[in-house]
Design a protein around this motif. Structure first.
Motif, PDB file in Angstrom:
ATOM      1  N   TYR A 515       0.807  -1.214   0.000  1.00 55.77           N
ATOM      2  CA  TYR A 515       0.000   0.000   0.000  1.00 55.77           C
ATOM      3  C   TYR A 515       0.842   1.267   0.000  1.00 55.77           C
ATOM      4  O   TYR A 515       2.040   1.251   0.303  1.00 55.77           O
ATOM      5  CB  TYR A 515      -0.908   0.010   1.233  1.00 55.77           C
ATOM      6  N   TYR A 516       0.160   2.376  -0.325  1.00 54.96           N
ATOM      7  CA  TYR A 516       0.695   3.729  -0.154  1.00 54.96           C
ATOM      8  C   TYR A 516      -0.133   4.413   0.932  1.00 54.96           C
ATOM      9  O   TYR A 516      -1.371   4.341   0.918  1.00 54.96           O
ATOM     10  CB  TYR A 516       0.584   4.532  -1.447  1.00 54.96           C
ATOM     11  N   LEU A 517       0.551   5.044   1.882  1.00 58.62           N
ATOM     12  CA  LEU A 517      -0.117   5.852   2.901  1.00 58.62           C
ATOM     13  C   LEU A 517       0.164   7.317   2.586  1.00 58.62           C
ATOM     14  O   LEU A 517       1.317   7.739   2.528  1.00 58.62           O
ATOM     15  CB  LEU A 517       0.398   5.504   4.300  1.00 58.62           C
ATOM     16  N   MET A 518      -0.909   8.098   2.353  1.00 64.68           N
ATOM     17  CA  MET A 518      -0.787   9.519   2.031  1.00 64.68           C
ATOM     18  C   MET A 518      -1.389  10.324   3.174  1.00 64.68           C
ATOM     19  O   MET A 518      -2.515  10.041   3.606  1.00 64.68           O
ATOM     20  CB  MET A 518      -1.492   9.830   0.714  1.00 64.68           C
ATOM     21  N   THR A 519      -0.641  11.314   3.665  1.00 55.61           N
ATOM     22  CA  THR A 519      -1.087  12.091   4.825  1.00 55.61           C
ATOM     23  C   THR A 519      -0.960  13.583   4.563  1.00 55.61           C
ATOM     24  O   THR A 519      -0.063  14.031   3.849  1.00 55.61           O
ATOM     25  CB  THR A 519      -0.258  11.734   6.073  1.00 55.61           C
ATOM     26  N   SER A 520      -1.870  14.331   5.152  1.00 51.55           N
ATOM     27  CA  SER A 520      -1.847  15.788   5.025  1.00 51.55           C
ATOM     28  C   SER A 520      -2.687  16.385   6.155  1.00 51.55           C
ATOM     29  O   SER A 520      -3.500  15.697   6.773  1.00 51.55           O
ATOM     30  CB  SER A 520      -2.399  16.237   3.676  1.00 51.55           C
ATOM     31  N   ARG A 521      -2.509  17.656   6.400  1.00 48.56           N
ATOM     32  CA  ARG A 521      -3.323  18.343   7.400  1.00 48.56           C
ATOM     33  C   ARG A 521      -4.692  18.733   6.847  1.00 48.56           C
ATOM     34  O   ARG A 521      -5.582  19.097   7.614  1.00 48.56           O
ATOM     35  CB  ARG A 521      -2.591  19.587   7.914  1.00 48.56           C
ATOM     36  N   HIS A 522      -4.845  18.673   5.536  1.00 49.19           N
ATOM     37  CA  HIS A 522      -6.083  19.164   4.935  1.00 49.19           C
ATOM     38  C   HIS A 522      -6.701  18.097   4.032  1.00 49.19           C
ATOM     39  O   HIS A 522      -6.016  17.482   3.206  1.00 49.19           O
ATOM     40  CB  HIS A 522      -5.806  20.430   4.122  1.00 49.19           C
ATOM     41  N   ASP A 523      -8.005  17.894   4.172  1.00 53.42           N
ATOM     42  CA  ASP A 523      -8.713  16.946   3.320  1.00 53.42           C
ATOM     43  C   ASP A 523      -8.634  17.347   1.853  1.00 53.42           C
ATOM     44  O   ASP A 523      -8.615  16.485   0.954  1.00 53.42           O
ATOM     45  CB  ASP A 523     -10.183  16.851   3.744  1.00 53.42           C
ATOM     46  N   SER A 524      -8.590  18.652   1.582  1.00 59.75           N
ATOM     47  CA  SER A 524      -8.545  19.112   0.193  1.00 59.75           C
ATOM     48  C   SER A 524      -7.270  18.636  -0.504  1.00 59.75           C
ATOM     49  O   SER A 524      -7.284  18.324  -1.702  1.00 59.75           O
ATOM     50  CB  SER A 524      -8.632  20.643   0.139  1.00 59.75           C
ATOM     51  N   THR A 525      -6.164  18.560   0.252  1.00 58.46           N
ATOM     52  CA  THR A 525      -4.912  18.075  -0.328  1.00 58.46           C
ATOM     53  C   THR A 525      -5.023  16.592  -0.658  1.00 58.46           C
ATOM     54  O   THR A 525      -4.551  16.136  -1.718  1.00 58.46           O
ATOM     55  CB  THR A 525      -3.748  18.313   0.654  1.00 58.46           C
ATOM     56  N   LEU A 526      -5.661  15.822   0.215  1.00 57.55           N
ATOM     57  CA  LEU A 526      -5.852  14.395  -0.050  1.00 57.55           C
ATOM     58  C   LEU A 526      -6.792  14.176  -1.237  1.00 57.55           C
ATOM     59  O   LEU A 526      -6.616  13.230  -2.018  1.00 57.55           O
ATOM     60  CB  LEU A 526      -6.406  13.697   1.197  1.00 57.55           C
ATOM     61  N   THR A 527      -7.774  15.046  -1.392  1.00 50.90           N
ATOM     62  CA  THR A 527      -8.678  14.960  -2.553  1.00 50.90           C
ATOM     63  C   THR A 527      -7.900  15.161  -3.844  1.00 50.90           C
ATOM     64  O   THR A 527      -8.141  14.465  -4.852  1.00 50.90           O
ATOM     65  CB  THR A 527      -9.797  16.011  -2.426  1.00 50.90           C
ATOM     66  N   LYS A 528      -6.953  16.110  -3.851  1.00 51.11           N
ATOM     67  CA  LYS A 528      -6.111  16.322  -5.037  1.00 51.11           C
ATOM     68  C   LYS A 528      -5.310  15.066  -5.362  1.00 51.11           C
ATOM     69  O   LYS A 528      -5.146  14.701  -6.535  1.00 51.11           O
ATOM     70  CB  LYS A 528      -5.159  17.496  -4.795  1.00 51.11           C
ATOM     71  N   ALA A 529      -4.785  14.386  -4.303  1.00 53.02           N
ATOM     72  CA  ALA A 529      -4.026  13.155  -4.523  1.00 53.02           C
ATOM     73  C   ALA A 529      -4.911  12.070  -5.139  1.00 53.02           C
ATOM     74  O   ALA A 529      -4.506  11.362  -6.069  1.00 53.02           O
ATOM     75  CB  ALA A 529      -3.423  12.672  -3.201  1.00 53.02           C
ATOM     76  N   LYS A 530      -6.140  11.937  -4.610  1.00 51.31           N
ATOM     77  CA  LYS A 530      -7.071  10.951  -5.169  1.00 51.31           C
ATOM     78  C   LYS A 530      -7.345  11.234  -6.642  1.00 51.31           C
ATOM     79  O   LYS A 530      -7.303  10.323  -7.489  1.00 51.31           O
ATOM     80  CB  LYS A 530      -8.389  10.979  -4.391  1.00 51.31           C
ATOM     81  N   ASP A 531      -7.629  12.483  -6.958  1.00 47.62           N
ATOM     82  CA  ASP A 531      -7.942  12.848  -8.338  1.00 47.62           C
ATOM     83  C   ASP A 531      -6.762  12.558  -9.251  1.00 47.62           C
ATOM     84  O   ASP A 531      -6.935  12.056 -10.378  1.00 47.62           O
ATOM     85  CB  ASP A 531      -8.311  14.329  -8.412  1.00 47.62           C
ATOM     86  N   PHE A 532      -5.554  12.868  -8.765  1.00 42.57           N
ATOM     87  CA  PHE A 532      -4.362  12.650  -9.581  1.00 42.57           C
ATOM     88  C   PHE A 532      -4.191  11.166  -9.918  1.00 42.57           C
ATOM     89  O   PHE A 532      -3.961  10.789 -11.077  1.00 42.57           O
ATOM     90  CB  PHE A 532      -3.131  13.179  -8.837  1.00 42.57           C
ATOM     91  N   VAL A 533      -4.311  10.294  -8.915  1.00 41.62           N
ATOM     92  CA  VAL A 533      -4.111   8.859  -9.142  1.00 41.62           C
ATOM     93  C   VAL A 533      -5.266   8.268  -9.944  1.00 41.62           C
ATOM     94  O   VAL A 533      -5.059   7.461 -10.866  1.00 41.62           O
ATOM     95  CB  VAL A 533      -3.943   8.123  -7.794  1.00 41.62           C
ATOM     96  N   ASN A 534      -6.497   8.657  -9.640  1.00 39.95           N
ATOM     97  CA  ASN A 534      -7.659   8.126 -10.362  1.00 39.95           C
ATOM     98  C   ASN A 534      -7.660   8.526 -11.827  1.00 39.95           C
ATOM     99  O   ASN A 534      -8.292   7.871 -12.655  1.00 39.95           O
ATOM    100  CB  ASN A 534      -8.953   8.598  -9.696  1.00 39.95           C
TER     101      ASN A 534
END
Length: 645
Positions: A515-534
């Motif tokens: 797995y990859y574990l992605m962490t950030s202080r902001h949900d918006s940053t994690l949403t960007k990561a999801k969009d990028f990979v998807n």
């Protein structure tokens, strides 16, 4: 886990941390119950070294179990001696470091703390009322400024003795800072409320006596002991509180609360209606224990201790904080002298001038053995060294003509400027000569005590030598165990490989998520990561493409705990829901599920080593028992025990 526990046992047992139980003398004490080399182990020795963590005498079963362990320990000591462990430089240095620290602890526990407690307990009986004159002087002030302060205080002392009003003398001589005098009236104090130097002086005065000038961290003082009384015990206090105002509003409000209580309304209802102290309101008005030891305003403490605790509540009282109605729940008492002593010891440990530190011990020993700094000779050395200006201290010559002058005395021995200069060169050789400061003499003085403390402790406490020897024995046995049982560097890897090959199916990785574990202080940053990979981006590129995100990649066989339990339910090439992880936000990307497979030898090495250690130790102990002809006399032990019963 068992191996870890076993290893911990030896660290505790061999280093003498667990106290040995010393039992009464027996006519069977000289009975030999075992032998190692030419050393006989008696029944008395076995009992003395048995440690079970209990104050009860050992049973026969206890001693029978302990005897072979103790004999093996003695065999390891002989092996360590034969193999040069006692002469090993690293071992000697570690032992000396331990012994030195233990020496500090010995003085603290056996000499300093009991003496400090006795004095603290004596002082705790009384409360003092004082008035002081303070002339502020910095810690590195020149002698001329110090002399001027002392001269002013001597004149102030004379004027007080001549009957000049205290406030007038204070206004004339005390330093003013922030528009206020640093001297003046000090409300009632109890032990532990002031710095040690001030307390030591005032508790040594008689009522009406004025001290000579003395120094604290604030400067130089004289102090008049105005009055002395028996200590008033602490009170456990609740209150109804109204903040002071510039008009009669607060006065009227607190008296309304008082009237309500007088009319018979319950305390909690009146409290909830009137109090303005939100913190205490949640606990029925409780503000805790109040005494002269706490940092409350003194007129507040005076108001509390003057209340009659038998009354259900007080009349309205005004203090610096505002208006109060007090309810005394309890007055400090102790069920026994033991309980009182325990409470006083806790208070002593919390005082600003009692520390469990090496420096505290050094200062005690310096006073105990009449240490003296010869400041005149230090001043001569200072003038000599700073004259070399920017020259590096390590390049300086010996201070010709000064080398035999005494700069420090301790315990009857004189230390010369030559000794001091050697210390300065060894410690600060890279500095420039003009960087020398007189406070280095304090450091030299501490080093003198530190260099002598082991010898002083052995002279004062003969039993200390036994503790030192016990630790050294434990240290060498720990290290010989490390080499022969625990260390991977000395194991026969051929045998381990043979174990691995004979049991290869035993050492396996199960199926596990990658797995990859992605962490950030902001949900918006994690949403960007999801969009990028998807949208086809690689998880490996997320950290490069998106700011303020952490990415780690791993596989795990332990996915039963939060948040890794999510991995067991996820589909490959999918994201988890967002979750909390180490106080930030996180998501998983499941890349793959790795199939079950056998471990390689290197991957299985530590596991095989741990499983092999009991056999490894058994073989080593058999070698030791054979080499040192270890004999276990169980029948003699049983006979001695039966006669001892």
């Amino acid at each position: 886990m068992a191996n870890k526990t076993y290893r911990l046992f030896f660290c505790v047992f061999l280093m003498g941390i667990a106290p040995s139980l010393v039992f009464g003398q027996s006519k069977n004490d000289k009975t030999v119950v075992g032998k190692v080399g030419n050393q006989e182990v008696t029944y008395a020795e076995l009992k003395k070294n048995y440690s079970s963590g209990s104050s009860e005498e050992p049973t026969l079963e206890d001693l029978e179990s302990f005897l072979p362990i103790y004999l093996d320990y003695k065999a390891k000591l002989l092996a360590a001696k034969d193999q040069g462990y006692y002469e090993d430089s690293a071992m000697v240095a570690e032992h000396e470091s331990y012994v030195k620290q233990a020496a500090y602890a010995y003085w603290l526990e056996n000499e300093i703390k009991p003496a400090a407690f006795d004095e603290f307990k004596k002082r705790a009986e009384m409360e003092l009322k004082t008035y002081h004159i303070l002339v502020a002087v910095g810690p590195n002030a020149p002698q001329q400024q110090v002399d001027a302060a002392i001269s002013k205080l001597k004149q102030a002392r004379k004027e007080i003795s001549d009957g000049v009003p205290l406030d007038e003398v204070n206004e004339k001589y005390s330093t003013v800072r922030g528009g206020s005098s640093m001297g003046g009236d000090i409300p009632w104090i109890s032990v532990g409320r002031t710095v040690q130097e001030f307390e030591d002086v005032v508790y040594g005065l008689e009522v009406g006596e004025i001290s000579e000038p003395f120094k604290t961290q604030f400067g130089y003082h004289i102090v008049l002991l105005q009055d002395k009384r028996e200590r008033r015990p602490a009170r456990l206090v609740n209150h109804i509180f109204v903040r002071g105002t510039g008009d009669s509003t607060a006065y009227d409000k607190i008296h309304s609360a008082y009237d309500a209580l007088e009319e018979g309304k319950p305390w909690n209802l009146v409290l909830n209606q009137f109090t303005e102290d939100g913190a205490s309101k949640r606990s029925n008005g409780r503000i805790g224990w109040v005494s002269y030891r706490q940092n409350f305003a003194m007129n507040f403490v005076e108001a509390v201790v003057s209340q009659d605790p038998s009354e259900p509540y007080s009349e309205p009282v005004k203090t610096n904080y505002g208006y109060h109605i007090f309810k005394i729940d309890s007055v400090e008492t102790y069920a026994s002298e033991k309980d009182r002593n325990q409470a006083l010891m806790e208070q002593l440990n919390d005082t600003p001038y009692f520390e469990e530190s090496n420096q505290f011990v050094v200062e005690f020993l310096q006073k105990q053995f009449n240490a003296e700094k010869h400041l005149g000779n230090e001043d001569l050395y200072k003038k000599w060294i700073v004259a070399f200006d920017t020259a590096v201290i390590s390049t300086l010559p010996e201070p010709a003509g000064l080398e035999d002058e005494t700069v420090y005395s301790f315990k009857g021995k004189k230390y010369t400027i030559e000794d001091y200069h050697d210390f300065i060169q060894n410690t600060y050789g890279k500095r420039k000569a003009n960087a020398y400061r007189s406070n280095l003499l304090d450091e030299f003085a501490r080093k003198v005590v530190d260099d002598n403390i082991i010898e002083m402790t052995l002279a004062k406490y003969p039993d200390f030598e036994k503790q030192s020897e016990s630790y050294l024995n434990g240290l060498v046995v720990y290290n010989i165990n490390e080499k022969n049982v625990w260390s991977p560097a000395t194991v026969d890897s051929t045998r381990l490989r043979s174990i691995y090959e004979d049991n290869i199916n035993k050492y396996q990785y199960p199926e596990r998520p990658f797995y990859y574990l992605m962490t950030s202080r902001h949900d918006s940053t994690l949403t960007k990561a999801k969009d990028f990979v998807n949208n086809g981006g690689s998880p490996d590129s997320v950290k490069v493409r998106i700011n303020r995100i952490g990415v780690s990649v791993d596989s795990t066989t332990n996915f039963t705990q939060e948040p890794f339990d999510r991995l067991g339910e996820m589909d490959i090439d999918s994201f988890s829901e967002t979750f909390e992880y180490n106080n930030i936000r996180g998501i998983f990307w499941l890349e793959d599920r790795l199939p079950a497979r056998n471990m390689t030898f290197d991957e299985a090495f530590n596991r095989i080593l741990a499983e092999f250690q009991p056999q490894r130790e058994k073989e080593w102990l058999l070698q030791l028992r054979d080499k040192y002809k270890v004999k276990v006399y169980v029948k003699k032990l049983r006979k001695a025990f039966d006669k001892d019963a």
